[in-house]
Design a protein around this motif. Sequence first.
Motif, PDB file in Angstrom:
ATOM      1  N   LEU A  46       0.854  -1.191   0.000  1.00 47.47           N
ATOM      2  CA  LEU A  46       0.000   0.000   0.000  1.00 47.47           C
ATOM      3  C   LEU A  46       0.884   1.233   0.000  1.00 47.47           C
ATOM      4  O   LEU A  46       1.802   1.345   0.822  1.00 47.47           O
ATOM      5  N   THR A  47       0.651   2.149  -0.931  1.00 45.11           N
ATOM      6  CA  THR A  47       1.383   3.406  -0.918  1.00 45.11           C
ATOM      7  C   THR A  47       0.483   4.492  -0.360  1.00 45.11           C
ATOM      8  O   THR A  47      -0.739   4.455  -0.540  1.00 45.11           O
ATOM      9  N   CYS A  48       1.097   5.453   0.316  1.00 47.04           N
ATOM     10  CA  CYS A  48       0.312   6.462   1.022  1.00 47.04           C
ATOM     11  C   CYS A  48       1.010   7.812   0.927  1.00 47.04           C
ATOM     12  O   CYS A  48       2.239   7.903   1.082  1.00 47.04           O
ATOM     13  N   GLY A  49       0.255   8.857   0.670  1.00 51.35           N
ATOM     14  CA  GLY A  49       0.799  10.206   0.610  1.00 51.35           C
ATOM     15  C   GLY A  49      -0.339  11.170   0.407  1.00 51.35           C
ATOM     16  O   GLY A  49      -1.449  10.774   0.031  1.00 51.35           O
ATOM     17  N   ILE A  50      -0.082  12.436   0.670  1.00 56.93           N
ATOM     18  CA  ILE A  50      -1.137  13.439   0.504  1.00 56.93           C
ATOM     19  C   ILE A  50      -0.587  14.619  -0.290  1.00 56.93           C
ATOM     20  O   ILE A  50       0.623  14.861  -0.299  1.00 56.93           O
ATOM     21  N   GLY A  51      -1.467  15.326  -0.988  1.00 56.22           N
ATOM     22  CA  GLY A  51      -1.013  16.433  -1.819  1.00 56.22           C
ATOM     23  C   GLY A  51      -0.208  15.919  -3.005  1.00 56.22           C
ATOM     24  O   GLY A  51      -0.510  14.868  -3.569  1.00 56.22           O
ATOM     25  N   LYS A  52       0.842  16.633  -3.354  1.00 54.42           N
ATOM     26  CA  LYS A  52       1.669  16.235  -4.493  1.00 54.42           C
ATOM     27  C   LYS A  52       2.371  14.909  -4.238  1.00 54.42           C
ATOM     28  O   LYS A  52       2.541  14.101  -5.158  1.00 54.42           O
ATOM     29  N   ALA A  57       2.771   8.794  -4.903  1.00 51.56           N
ATOM     30  CA  ALA A  57       2.435   7.499  -4.302  1.00 51.56           C
ATOM     31  C   ALA A  57       1.500   6.703  -5.194  1.00 51.56           C
ATOM     32  O   ALA A  57       1.650   5.483  -5.351  1.00 51.56           O
ATOM     33  N   ARG A  58       0.522   7.374  -5.806  1.00 50.87           N
ATOM     34  CA  ARG A  58      -0.402   6.699  -6.731  1.00 50.87           C
ATOM     35  C   ARG A  58       0.363   6.121  -7.921  1.00 50.87           C
ATOM     36  O   ARG A  58       0.104   4.996  -8.356  1.00 50.87           O
ATOM     37  N   LYS A  59       1.290   6.907  -8.459  1.00 42.98           N
ATOM     38  CA  LYS A  59       2.045   6.450  -9.623  1.00 42.98           C
ATOM     39  C   LYS A  59       2.907   5.250  -9.268  1.00 42.98           C
ATOM     40  O   LYS A  59       2.975   4.285 -10.035  1.00 42.98           O
ATOM     41  N   ILE A  60       3.578   5.268  -8.135  1.00 45.03           N
ATOM     42  CA  ILE A  60       4.439   4.153  -7.746  1.00 45.03           C
ATOM     43  C   ILE A  60       3.596   2.902  -7.491  1.00 45.03           C
ATOM     44  O   ILE A  60       4.001   1.789  -7.842  1.00 45.03           O
ATOM     45  N   SER A  61       2.424   3.069  -6.918  1.00 45.24           N
ATOM     46  CA  SER A  61       1.525   1.933  -6.723  1.00 45.24           C
ATOM     47  C   SER A  61       1.150   1.311  -8.063  1.00 45.24           C
ATOM     48  O   SER A  61       1.143   0.091  -8.225  1.00 45.24           O
ATOM     49  N   ALA A  62       0.852   2.169  -9.041  1.00 52.26           N
ATOM     50  CA  ALA A  62       0.490   1.682 -10.381  1.00 52.26           C
ATOM     51  C   ALA A  62       1.666   0.951 -11.030  1.00 52.26           C
ATOM     52  O   ALA A  62       1.481  -0.087 -11.686  1.00 52.26           O
ATOM     53  N   THR A  63       2.875   1.466 -10.842  1.00 49.15           N
ATOM     54  CA  THR A  63       4.059   0.813 -11.402  1.00 49.15           C
ATOM     55  C   THR A  63       4.291  -0.541 -10.746  1.00 49.15           C
ATOM     56  O   THR A  63       4.597  -1.525 -11.429  1.00 49.15           O
ATOM     57  N   LEU A  64       4.150  -0.602  -9.441  1.00 49.12           N
ATOM     58  CA  LEU A  64       4.297  -1.880  -8.730  1.00 49.12           C
ATOM     59  C   LEU A  64       3.281  -2.902  -9.249  1.00 49.12           C
ATOM     60  O   LEU A  64       3.629  -4.035  -9.587  1.00 49.12           O
ATOM     61  N   ALA A  65       2.024  -2.476  -9.331  1.00 51.71           N
ATOM     62  CA  ALA A  65       0.957  -3.391  -9.742  1.00 51.71           C
ATOM     63  C   ALA A  65       1.174  -3.914 -11.154  1.00 51.71           C
ATOM     64  O   ALA A  65       0.866  -5.075 -11.452  1.00 51.71           O
ATOM     65  N   THR A  67       3.975  -4.405 -12.639  1.00 48.51           N
ATOM     66  CA  THR A  67       5.235  -5.133 -12.806  1.00 48.51           C
ATOM     67  C   THR A  67       5.358  -6.311 -11.837  1.00 48.51           C
ATOM     68  O   THR A  67       6.462  -6.719 -11.479  1.00 48.51           O
ATOM     69  N   GLY A  68       4.200  -6.830 -11.397  1.00 44.06           N
ATOM     70  CA  GLY A  68       4.221  -8.082 -10.650  1.00 44.06           C
ATOM     71  C   GLY A  68       4.052  -7.999  -9.153  1.00 44.06           C
ATOM     72  O   GLY A  68       4.069  -9.027  -8.479  1.00 44.06           O
ATOM     73  N   THR A  69       3.863  -6.797  -8.607  1.00 44.50           N
ATOM     74  CA  THR A  69       3.682  -6.648  -7.160  1.00 44.50           C
ATOM     75  C   THR A  69       2.291  -6.093  -6.878  1.00 44.50           C
ATOM     76  O   THR A  69       2.026  -4.926  -7.179  1.00 44.50           O
ATOM     77  N   PRO A  70       1.389  -6.888  -6.313  1.00 41.70           N
ATOM     78  CA  PRO A  70       0.050  -6.386  -5.993  1.00 41.70           C
ATOM     79  C   PRO A  70       0.141  -5.117  -5.143  1.00 41.70           C
ATOM     80  O   PRO A  70       0.871  -5.081  -4.149  1.00 41.70           O
ATOM     81  N   SER A  71      -0.565  -4.073  -5.550  1.00 37.27           N
ATOM     82  CA  SER A  71      -0.447  -2.802  -4.849  1.00 37.27           C
ATOM     83  C   SER A  71      -1.678  -1.951  -5.075  1.00 37.27           C
ATOM     84  O   SER A  71      -2.339  -2.054  -6.112  1.00 37.27           O
ATOM     85  N   HIS A  72      -1.991  -1.100  -4.097  1.00 39.50           N
ATOM     86  CA  HIS A  72      -2.990  -0.066  -4.303  1.00 39.50           C
ATOM     87  C   HIS A  72      -2.688   1.129  -3.413  1.00 39.50           C
ATOM     88  O   HIS A  72      -1.894   1.039  -2.477  1.00 39.50           O
ATOM     89  N   PHE A  73      -3.301   2.252  -3.756  1.00 41.78           N
ATOM     90  CA  PHE A  73      -3.064   3.501  -3.043  1.00 41.78           C
ATOM     91  C   PHE A  73      -4.020   3.640  -1.878  1.00 41.78           C
ATOM     92  O   PHE A  73      -5.215   3.369  -2.003  1.00 41.78           O
ATOM     93  N   LEU A  74      -3.502   4.060  -0.730  1.00 42.24           N
ATOM     94  CA  LEU A  74      -4.318   4.310   0.449  1.00 42.24           C
ATOM     95  C   LEU A  74      -4.343   5.809   0.714  1.00 42.24           C
ATOM     96  O   LEU A  74      -3.319   6.399   1.073  1.00 42.24           O
ATOM     97  N   ALA A 162      11.697   9.345  -8.620  1.00 41.73           N
ATOM     98  CA  ALA A 162      12.867   8.586  -9.067  1.00 41.73           C
ATOM     99  C   ALA A 162      13.191   7.460  -8.093  1.00 41.73           C
ATOM    100  O   ALA A 162      13.466   6.320  -8.498  1.00 41.73           O
ATOM    101  N   LEU A 163      13.136   7.755  -6.789  1.00 47.66           N
ATOM    102  CA  LEU A 163      13.446   6.725  -5.797  1.00 47.66           C
ATOM    103  C   LEU A 163      12.364   5.652  -5.769  1.00 47.66           C
ATOM    104  O   LEU A 163      12.653   4.460  -5.630  1.00 47.66           O
ATOM    105  N   GLY A 164      11.100   6.074  -5.926  1.00 48.51           N
ATOM    106  CA  GLY A 164      10.005   5.105  -5.977  1.00 48.51           C
ATOM    107  C   GLY A 164      10.127   4.180  -7.172  1.00 48.51           C
ATOM    108  O   GLY A 164       9.905   2.968  -7.068  1.00 48.51           O
ATOM    109  N   ASP A 165      10.491   4.741  -8.327  1.00 47.81           N
ATOM    110  CA  ASP A 165      10.714   3.917  -9.514  1.00 47.81           C
ATOM    111  C   ASP A 165      11.871   2.945  -9.289  1.00 47.81           C
ATOM    112  O   ASP A 165      11.816   1.791  -9.719  1.00 47.81           O
TER     113      ASP A 165
END
Length: 212
Positions: A46-52, A57-65, A67-74, A162-165
């Motif tokens: 689960l990725t989590c963040g607020i504002g920008k 966090a939403r983008k990194i969750s989508a990239t994880l999902a 590329t083989g890692t179940p993920s969603h944004f909280l 960049a670090l999330g990617d």
Amino acid sequence: MNESIRQFASQVIDAEATAVRQVLGAIDDTFERAVRMIHDCSASVLTCGIGKAGHVARKISATLASTGTPSHFLDPAEALHGDVGAIRSGDVVVVFSASGETDEILRTLSVVKKLGHPVIGITCRRSSTLAKVCDVVLDLGRIEEACPLGLAPSSTTTAMLALGDALALTVMKLRNFSADDFSLFHPAGQLGRTLLKVVEAMTFHAGHNLPL
């Protein structure tokens, strides 16, 4: 006037490029621990963040999902009104917050920790409240925003992205995620067309209605 516009735009890009280069300092033993934690997660990330930072966090969750890692944004705001119930046993939570002091983030984190879930924090302040309560902290260090006021999230969010990617794609590499796996999750759009096999293109056609 045109020259000043171009000069400032170049300064923005240079500032963000500098922030990304600075992220290289976060690739250490702690980063490897974070990668292993995500790779070994038995449920979802689960990725989590607020504002920008929430958009990152939403983008990194989508990239994880994808590329083989179940993920969603909280969403931390919604989490405080019941969505924290979406967290299941075995989930890992990755929190994005430059300051590490955002109220909604910390309140959500207090519930997550009560439930006993491991947390990875990505922040610019190792001394922050967020950093103190996370199991693993990825410290981006002090970053100067590209914004002319030094206020609008810009260089910090670029560095986070960049670090999330780096996290998501390193986990992807560890999974030996193949082009065939990738095509399964990307059947539409240009990516889907690039990876589509002839037999798949012909599956839903019959008689004379065959693609060439």
